[in-house]
Enzyme design. Structure first.
Site, PDB file in Angstrom:
ATOM      1  CG  ASP A   1      -2.251  -0.678   0.979  1.00  0.00           C
ATOM      2  OD1 ASP A   1      -2.485  -1.192  -0.053  1.00  0.00           O
ATOM      3  OD2 ASP A   1      -2.996  -0.775   2.008  1.00  0.00           O
TER       4      ASP A   1
ATOM      5  CG  ASP B   1      -7.103  25.735 -39.708  1.00  0.00           C
ATOM      6  OD1 ASP B   1      -7.138  25.088 -40.631  1.00  0.00           O
ATOM      7  OD2 ASP B   1      -6.165  26.680 -39.207  1.00  0.00           O
TER       8      ASP B   1
ATOM      9  N   GLY C   1      -7.371  15.573 -42.136  1.00  0.00           N
ATOM     10  CA  GLY C   1      -7.645  15.061 -43.691  1.00  0.00           C
ATOM     11  C   GLY C   1      -6.877  13.765 -44.067  1.00  0.00           C
ATOM     12  CG  MET C   2      -6.595  13.548 -47.838  1.00  0.00           C
ATOM     13  SD  MET C   2      -7.498  12.143 -48.351  1.00  0.00           S
ATOM     14  CE  MET C   2      -6.790  11.551 -49.923  1.00  0.00           C
TER      15      MET C   2
END
EC number: 1.3.7.7
Length: 508
Positions: free
Chosen positions: A36, A294, A429-430
């Protein structure tokens, strides 16, 4: 009782130790078995604290089980009092001491006879409360103890400070970005012409606690720690409590307007509207960003949120209200305060989840296939398995979320940090597709395992080859749709033909 290998909120003694070790010159003694005592390592490693963690474990071993604990615990308290000269020693019970039904109150009274400093038993029930509730209770107990002590001695200061002042309650060690938030709150108070009377418990001395009633109001930035203390001060001394979390442009403005209302009611004459306007338009970039192209690209994207009440509720509001992102579900692990959470977020998300089961959260994430996850360290692990980006917004967290650089979540600078975190969490995106086309270290094999460890399906070579041809940013979705189709139709192996059939079935 339930055996768990992952807990969002730790056991009660961790909350007590977090509060005790946040104060200056306070020592904690934990009556517990070895195992503990991981708090010392956790605090020094995660918080990167330079000072030695002031926690001693009074180990429950076979000798203690045979002879009882009093002699050992009392000896540990008096020894630490002589060695360290702390202002206060907090004795922390644990699950083990509760099972053994040790009379720790008696041990404290016995040790107090020999100790020069104060000795206090943390009054928490280990089987009823978790880390957050225990921390809140312990802070309230320590504050009450020292205010009552000053009152008995006639040392309680009269009246309020000459200028408007505030107690910031709830900044503690191992808190999520707490030190940065504290710096930002002090800066905000300075801008508003408000003096900081005290910050507790982080860095505070117990001898300063008698001055808490001198403040004009108490600010509790985190719902999990400080509300009990603030309500005690309000009941005893009439000090107003502001518990609006200044996270995000809208809530920060609401918090400042509430501060204006509270201090004007006590004789001040301030108007912060011009300050709010200037900060929103020129200092915080979040309002400007939310109108940019954006951010508009994120409009309608799906996200899920999970964390403690404070951060999960605030992030849900920011995503939905300030950035136009669709929050499919928002959740919290603070089951003891579920009603407040539901009330805060129900109008900003489709579904509310209240659970401490990380498996349930993982399955809920896999079910809705969000574009981004905002959660704890565990949700980041889930995101990696499902190939879904994750922004960490709440404890429990690992060392990388105790940043060395300045990254507050509260106030106007906090809005900038949160906006960056949100925007950078979405795959742009890509990006994935381009990386795969042009190669590089980011190309990766398709991970065919879902969130559940056991899978009844296997992909054939031609099936995997066909799946690899699909652009990365939609591949995960196609894979899951195909597996669902295969299960529904009773296929065990997924070949290229099954993939084509699945695409036709969903009209892809």
């Amino acid at each position: 009782m339930k055996l768990a290998y992952w807990m969002y909120a730790g056991p009660a003694h961790i909350g007590t130790l977090r509060v005790a070790t946040s104060f200056k010159n306070v020592h904690a003694i934990m009556h517990a078995p070895l195992g503990d005592d991981y708090f010392n390592v956790m605090r020094s490693m995660l918080s990167r604290e330079r000072d030695f963690t002031p926690v001693t474990t009074s180990v429950v071993d076979r000798h203690v089980l045979a002879r009882g604990s009093q002699e050992k615990v009392v000896e540990n308290i008096t020894r630490k009092d002589a060695e360290e000269h702390p202002d206060l020693i907090v004795l922390t019970p644990t699950c083990t001491s509760s099972i053994l039904q040790e009379d720790l109150e008696n041990f404290v009274e016995r040790a107090q006879l020999d100790a020069k400093g104060d000795v206090l038993l943390a009054d928490v029930n280990h089987y009823r409360v978790n880390e957050l509730q225990a921390g809140d209770r312990t802070l309230h107990q320590i504050v009450q103890y020292y205010i009552e002590k000053a009152r008995k001695k006639g040392e309680l200061p009269e009246g309020k400070t000459a200028k408007p002042s505030v107690n910031i309650i709830g900044i503690s060690t191992l808190g999520f970005h707490n030190n940065h938030d504290c710096t930002e709150l002090k800066r905000l108070m300075a801008d508003l012409g408000i003096e900081v009377n005290a910050v507790i418990p982080e860095g505070a001395s117990v001898h300063e606690l008698k001055n808490l009633p001198r403040a004009w109001f108490n600010l509790v930035p985190y719902r999990e720690l400080g509300l009990m203390t603030a309500s005690y001060l309000e009941k005893e001394f009439g000090t107003p409590c502001i518990d609006i979390v200044p996270m995000g442009v809208v809530e920060t403005a609401r918090c400042i307007r509430k501060i204006q209302e509270v201090i004007n009611a006590q004789g001040a004459d301030v108007n912060y509207e011009e300050y709010i306007n200037e900060q929103t338009l020129y200092v915080s970039q979040a309002a400007w960003f939310s109108r940019s192209i954006d951010c508009q690209n994120l409009t309608g994207k799906k996200a899920v949120v999970f964390g403690d009440n404070t951060h999960a509720a605030a992030l849900t509001k920011i995503l939905s209200r300030e950035m136009g992102i669709h929050v499919v579900w928002a959740g919290t692990y603070c089951k003891y305060d579920a009603d407040w959470f539901r009330e805060q977020v129900s109008e900003y998300c489709d579904e509310v989840l209240i659970t401490e089961d990380h498996g349930e959260i993982g399955d809920a994430i896999a079910r809705v296939e969000p574009s981004a996850i905002f959660g704890t360290q565990m949700e980041r692990h889930v995101g990696k398995r499902l190939d879904i980006p994750c922004g960490v917004i709440a404890a429990p967290i690992h060392v990388q979320n105790f940043p060395i650089g300045y990254k507050p979540f509260l106030g106007y600078e906090g809005t900038n940090q949160i906006t960056d975190l949100i925007y950078n969490s979405f795959t742009l995106g890509m990006e994935d597709h381009l990386l795969e086309i042009f190669g590089g270290h980011d190309t990766k094999e398709v991970i065919t395992k879902g969130i559940s460890a056991e899978s009844d399906l296997s992909w054939t070579k031609d099936g995997l080859a066909e799946l690899n041809k699909i652009p990365g940013f939609v591949r995960g979705k196609v894979k899951r749709n195909t597996e669902k189709f295969a299960r529904d139709r009773g296929f065990k192996d997924i070949s290229a033909e099954v993939l084509y059939a699945a695409k036709e079935a969903v009209g892809a």
